[in-house]
Scaffold this motif. Structure first.
Motif, mmCIF file in Angstrom:
data_model
loop_
_atom_site.group_PDB
_atom_site.id
_atom_site.type_symbol
_atom_site.label_atom_id
_atom_site.label_comp_id
_atom_site.label_asym_id
_atom_site.label_seq_id
_atom_site.Cartn_x
_atom_site.Cartn_y
_atom_site.Cartn_z
ATOM 1 N N ALA A 100 -137.438 28.510 13.541
ATOM 2 C CA ALA A 100 -137.101 29.854 13.070
ATOM 3 C C ALA A 100 -136.273 30.579 14.111
ATOM 4 O O ALA A 100 -136.456 30.400 15.316
ATOM 5 C CB ALA A 100 -138.387 30.635 12.796
ATOM 6 N N ASN A 101 -135.356 31.402 13.622
ATOM 7 C CA ASN A 101 -134.541 32.235 14.488
ATOM 8 C C ASN A 101 -135.139 33.650 14.421
ATOM 9 O O ASN A 101 -135.396 34.136 13.321
ATOM 10 C CB ASN A 101 -133.111 32.209 13.931
ATOM 11 N N PRO A 102 -135.379 34.308 15.566
ATOM 12 C CA PRO A 102 -136.018 35.630 15.542
ATOM 13 C C PRO A 102 -135.337 36.617 14.594
ATOM 14 O O PRO A 102 -135.984 37.532 14.077
ATOM 15 C CB PRO A 102 -135.907 36.105 16.984
ATOM 16 N N THR A 103 -134.050 36.417 14.344
ATOM 17 C CA THR A 103 -133.343 37.333 13.457
ATOM 18 C C THR A 103 -133.878 37.268 12.025
ATOM 19 O O THR A 103 -133.792 38.239 11.285
ATOM 20 C CB THR A 103 -131.839 36.960 13.427
ATOM 21 N N SER A 104 -134.401 36.106 11.641
ATOM 22 C CA SER A 104 -134.814 35.965 10.244
ATOM 23 C C SER A 104 -136.337 35.845 10.101
ATOM 24 O O SER A 104 -136.823 35.182 9.204
ATOM 25 C CB SER A 104 -134.129 34.748 9.623
ATOM 26 N N VAL A 105 -137.070 36.483 11.015
ATOM 27 C CA VAL A 105 -138.541 36.395 10.952
ATOM 28 C C VAL A 105 -139.141 37.663 10.367
ATOM 29 O O VAL A 105 -138.911 38.765 10.860
ATOM 30 C CB VAL A 105 -139.138 36.158 12.360
ATOM 31 N N GLU A 106 -139.880 37.508 9.290
ATOM 32 C CA GLU A 106 -140.652 38.629 8.736
ATOM 33 C C GLU A 106 -142.032 38.079 8.410
ATOM 34 O O GLU A 106 -142.156 36.912 8.041
ATOM 35 C CB GLU A 106 -140.065 39.118 7.417
ATOM 36 N N SER A 122 -141.453 26.990 15.475
ATOM 37 C CA SER A 122 -140.771 26.912 16.764
ATOM 38 C C SER A 122 -139.639 27.937 16.730
ATOM 39 O O SER A 122 -138.727 27.834 15.911
ATOM 40 C CB SER A 122 -140.232 25.485 16.936
ATOM 41 N N LEU A 123 -139.739 28.931 17.603
ATOM 42 C CA LEU A 123 -138.812 30.060 17.561
ATOM 43 C C LEU A 123 -137.716 29.940 18.619
ATOM 44 O O LEU A 123 -138.002 29.657 19.794
ATOM 45 C CB LEU A 123 -139.581 31.341 17.877
ATOM 46 N N GLY A 124 -136.485 30.235 18.232
ATOM 47 C CA GLY A 124 -135.373 30.191 19.187
ATOM 48 C C GLY A 124 -135.218 31.520 19.901
ATOM 49 O O GLY A 124 -134.338 32.301 19.577
ATOM 50 N N VAL A 125 -136.064 31.767 20.887
ATOM 51 C CA VAL A 125 -136.027 33.048 21.618
ATOM 52 C C VAL A 125 -134.837 33.073 22.592
ATOM 53 O O VAL A 125 -134.113 34.056 22.695
ATOM 54 C CB VAL A 125 -137.378 33.278 22.348
ATOM 55 N N GLN A 126 -134.654 32.024 23.338
ATOM 56 C CA GLN A 126 -133.527 31.764 24.271
ATOM 57 C C GLN A 126 -133.541 32.581 25.556
ATOM 58 O O GLN A 126 -133.222 32.047 26.619
ATOM 59 C CB GLN A 126 -132.142 31.922 23.606
ATOM 60 N N ARG A 158 -150.516 27.297 15.565
ATOM 61 C CA ARG A 158 -149.659 26.591 16.528
ATOM 62 C C ARG A 158 -148.236 27.158 16.459
ATOM 63 O O ARG A 158 -147.637 27.215 15.391
ATOM 64 C CB ARG A 158 -149.614 25.089 16.222
ATOM 65 N N TYR A 159 -147.724 27.605 17.597
ATOM 66 C CA TYR A 159 -146.328 28.015 17.639
ATOM 67 C C TYR A 159 -145.761 27.694 19.019
ATOM 68 O O TYR A 159 -146.504 27.523 19.993
ATOM 69 C CB TYR A 159 -146.160 29.511 17.308
ATOM 70 N N SER A 160 -144.449 27.612 19.047
ATOM 71 C CA SER A 160 -143.756 27.351 20.301
ATOM 72 C C SER A 160 -142.513 28.205 20.309
ATOM 73 O O SER A 160 -142.094 28.701 19.261
ATOM 74 C CB SER A 160 -143.354 25.871 20.353
ATOM 75 N N PHE A 161 -141.931 28.440 21.480
ATOM 76 C CA PHE A 161 -140.594 29.015 21.460
ATOM 77 C C PHE A 161 -139.694 28.390 22.520
ATOM 78 O O PHE A 161 -140.177 27.761 23.457
ATOM 79 C CB PHE A 161 -140.578 30.548 21.467
ATOM 80 N N ILE A 183 -144.551 32.892 29.514
ATOM 81 C CA ILE A 183 -145.827 32.167 29.474
ATOM 82 C C ILE A 183 -146.950 33.077 28.977
ATOM 83 O O ILE A 183 -147.833 32.649 28.234
ATOM 84 C CB ILE A 183 -146.143 31.549 30.863
ATOM 85 N N ALA A 184 -146.858 34.355 29.345
ATOM 86 C CA ALA A 184 -147.877 35.306 28.880
ATOM 87 C C ALA A 184 -147.838 35.451 27.359
ATOM 88 O O ALA A 184 -148.833 35.794 26.725
ATOM 89 C CB ALA A 184 -147.665 36.659 29.551
ATOM 90 N N GLU A 185 -146.684 35.186 26.778
ATOM 91 C CA GLU A 185 -146.523 35.291 25.322
ATOM 92 C C GLU A 185 -146.751 33.959 24.611
ATOM 93 O O GLU A 185 -146.854 33.912 23.390
ATOM 94 C CB GLU A 185 -145.092 35.757 24.986
ATOM 95 N N ALA A 186 -146.741 32.881 25.406
ATOM 96 C CA ALA A 186 -146.814 31.547 24.800
ATOM 97 C C ALA A 186 -148.264 31.193 24.505
ATOM 98 O O ALA A 186 -149.188 31.780 25.072
ATOM 99 C CB ALA A 186 -146.221 30.524 25.748
ATOM 100 N N ALA A 187 -148.437 30.229 23.631
ATOM 101 C CA ALA A 187 -149.796 29.765 23.356
ATOM 102 C C ALA A 187 -149.969 28.408 24.012
ATOM 103 O O ALA A 187 -150.458 28.291 25.128
ATOM 104 C CB ALA A 187 -150.012 29.683 21.858
ATOM 105 N N GLU A 188 -149.483 27.374 23.350
ATOM 106 C CA GLU A 188 -149.783 26.008 23.779
ATOM 107 C C GLU A 188 -148.535 25.209 24.102
ATOM 108 O O GLU A 188 -148.641 24.116 24.617
ATOM 109 C CB GLU A 188 -150.526 25.309 22.653
ATOM 110 N N HIS A 189 -147.362 25.767 23.790
ATOM 111 C CA HIS A 189 -146.153 24.940 23.893
ATOM 112 C C HIS A 189 -144.921 25.793 24.173
ATOM 113 O O HIS A 189 -144.765 26.865 23.601
ATOM 114 C CB HIS A 189 -145.960 24.191 22.562
ATOM 115 N N LEU A 190 -144.053 25.318 25.049
ATOM 116 C CA LEU A 190 -142.769 25.981 25.340
ATOM 117 C C LEU A 190 -141.689 24.911 25.507
ATOM 118 O O LEU A 190 -141.938 23.881 26.136
ATOM 119 C CB LEU A 190 -142.838 26.721 26.682
ATOM 120 N N SER A 191 -140.496 25.171 24.955
ATOM 121 C CA SER A 191 -139.354 24.293 25.216
ATOM 122 C C SER A 191 -138.393 25.051 26.119
ATOM 123 O O SER A 191 -137.984 26.163 25.785
ATOM 124 C CB SER A 191 -138.631 23.916 23.918
#
Ligand SMILES: C[S@@+](CC[C@H](N)C(=O)[O-])C[C@H]1O[C@@H](n2cnc3c(N)ncnc32)[C@H](O)[C@@H]1O
Ligand code: SF4
Length: 383
Positions: A100-106, A122-126, A158-161, A183-191
């Motif tokens: 998901a791209n943050p622009t299109s998340v609702e 999996s969010l593309g925060v960048q 489960r989410y990642s960004f 990391i404070a915002e992450a749960a279990e996974h980061l790319s």
């Protein structure tokens, strides 16, 4: 012949709202509405024709990637998952990821994806600062990205960004602070990807003209090292060169690729690795979305290349993918695939240089010192 018998299904959604200047993924911008029903029919058709080639598989993971799959209606996602379930077995708890791209998340849309069967996003925060986001050509702000992460956290267990680092002028101090915040915002996974200048992108033109200066090798190395230190200290060690997870929370779909398991590639420009009559096939579909649609509609699938891999290619692929993983590779499996053993003298040299290590059980791993020069290590072992 697969790794531990995994079977992944990758589905490619090839559209984005705008094209990021660094990106060379198969993603396209269209100014008219996309006919999602037509795509659903074509995805369903290609799933059917692929399943006829590799019937009876138990699906271990599904990944809806892009492009920007979060531009799809939840109903489209539901129809794709239903088509997959019609032809192959999907066990309860099978990982189903949507990019998901943050622009299109609702929130409503995310709830719709969850109802359709998605259980991981999996969010593309960048980046987490607005100036960097702007420089990367992103359409969202840091606050919008964090709001999207909050929705992901609420809707999915489960989410990642993703973050891109080694950006122009990025200092280790600034990146360390940004990473800790992430990391404070992450749960279990980061790319965490180092910015790569890809050929034929606007960034490559700017870079060649000296207008985009990225960190030199030493600075990139320093940024990589602090990334490893900070993530490990926070319980998110790297399980792959760019992917970090708590133990057991690794992305199962990505492990399918890196462990050399079998996967189907569905949609424009999707790659697959299929085991048919004991031979591994490398498949790729037509990249251009409309051309892919027409091809599927006229011939039942969009596959444009289908190559049987020989022993050498299988061995090379196992090294190329497997050595990205912290768990490394099994030299006996390499021998089975490649039809020859790895060269002992080359292994010894790389070990003496500190680039690889050998476990008590014989597995061969790239060390933290070796990861920054992974390509050279792979090339040396494959020679
Ligand atoms: C196909 S994108 C999917 C996510 C979604 N399209 C988005 O951008 O929000 C996958 C990820 O690849 C990474 N990526 C793409 N191009 C890159 C580049 N040139 N250098 C480093 N990372 C890159 C980005 O982190 C991106 O989130
Ligand atoms: S939104 Fe993602 S896939 Fe699309 S152009 Fe940007 S990085 Fe590439």
């Amino acid at each position: 012949m697969t790794g531990d018998g995994g079977f992944g299904v990758y589905v490619h959604w090839p559209f984005c709202l705008s094209k990021c200047p660094y990106c060379d993924f198969n993603s396209h911008v269209r100014h008219q509405a996309i006919d999602e029903d037509r795509f659903v029919k074509a995805f369903t058709q290609e799933i059917t024709s692929t399943a006829a080639r590799v019937p009876g598989r138990d699906v271990t993971s599904i990944f809806l990637g892009g492009g920007t799959p979060s531009l799809m209606q939840p109903g489209t996602v539901g129809a794709i998952l239903e088509a997959i379930g019609k032809h192959w077995q999907i066990a309860d708890g099978t990982e189903v990821t949507l990019e998901a791209n943050p622009t299109s998340v609702e929130a409503t849309r995310f709830r719709g994806y969850r109802a359709a069967g998605v259980n991981r996003v999996s969010l593309g925060v960048q980046a987490l600062d607005d100036a960097s986001l702007k420089a990367l050509g992103r359409l969202h702000t840091a606050d919008e990205a964090l709001a999207a992460v909050a929705i992901a956290r609420k809707e999915f267990e489960r989410y990642s960004f993703d973050l891109i680092y080694a950006r122009p002028e990025q200092t280790t101090d600034a990146w360390s602070a940004e990473l800790k915040r992430a990391i404070a915002e992450a749960a279990e996974h980061l790319s965490l990807y180092q910015l790569t200048i890809e050929a034929d992108t606007p960034f490559s033109g700017l870079h060649a003209a000296g207008k985009l200066v990225i960190p030199d090798e030493a600075q990139a190395r320093a940024l990589y090292d602090v990334t490893q230190e900070i993530c490990a200290a926070h319980g998110l060690p790297a399980y792959e060169i760019s992917n970090h997870a708590r133990l057991g929370a690794e992305c199962r779909h990505n492990l399918v690729y890196w462990r050399g398991d079998e996967y189907a590639g569905i949609g424009p420009g999707a790659h697959g690795r299929l085991d048919i009559d004991g031979r591994r096939h490398a498949t790729a579909t037509e990249r251009r979305p409309e051309a892919w649609l027409m091809r599927v509609e006229s011939s039942g699938h969009g596959v444009v290349t289908d190559d049987e891999l020989n022993s050498e290619e299988r061995g090379d692929e196992y090294l190329l993918m497997g050595l990205r993983l912290r768990e490394g590779i099994d030299p006996d499996r390499y021998k089975l695939l490649a039809g020859r053993s790895l060269d002992t003298a080359r292994i010894e040299n790389l070990r003496d240089e500190g680039a690889i290590s050998i476990d008590a059980d014989g597995r061969l791993r790239v060390t933290q010192e070796g990861f920054p020069v992974l390509d050279a290590v792979v090339a040396d072992l494959a020679a």
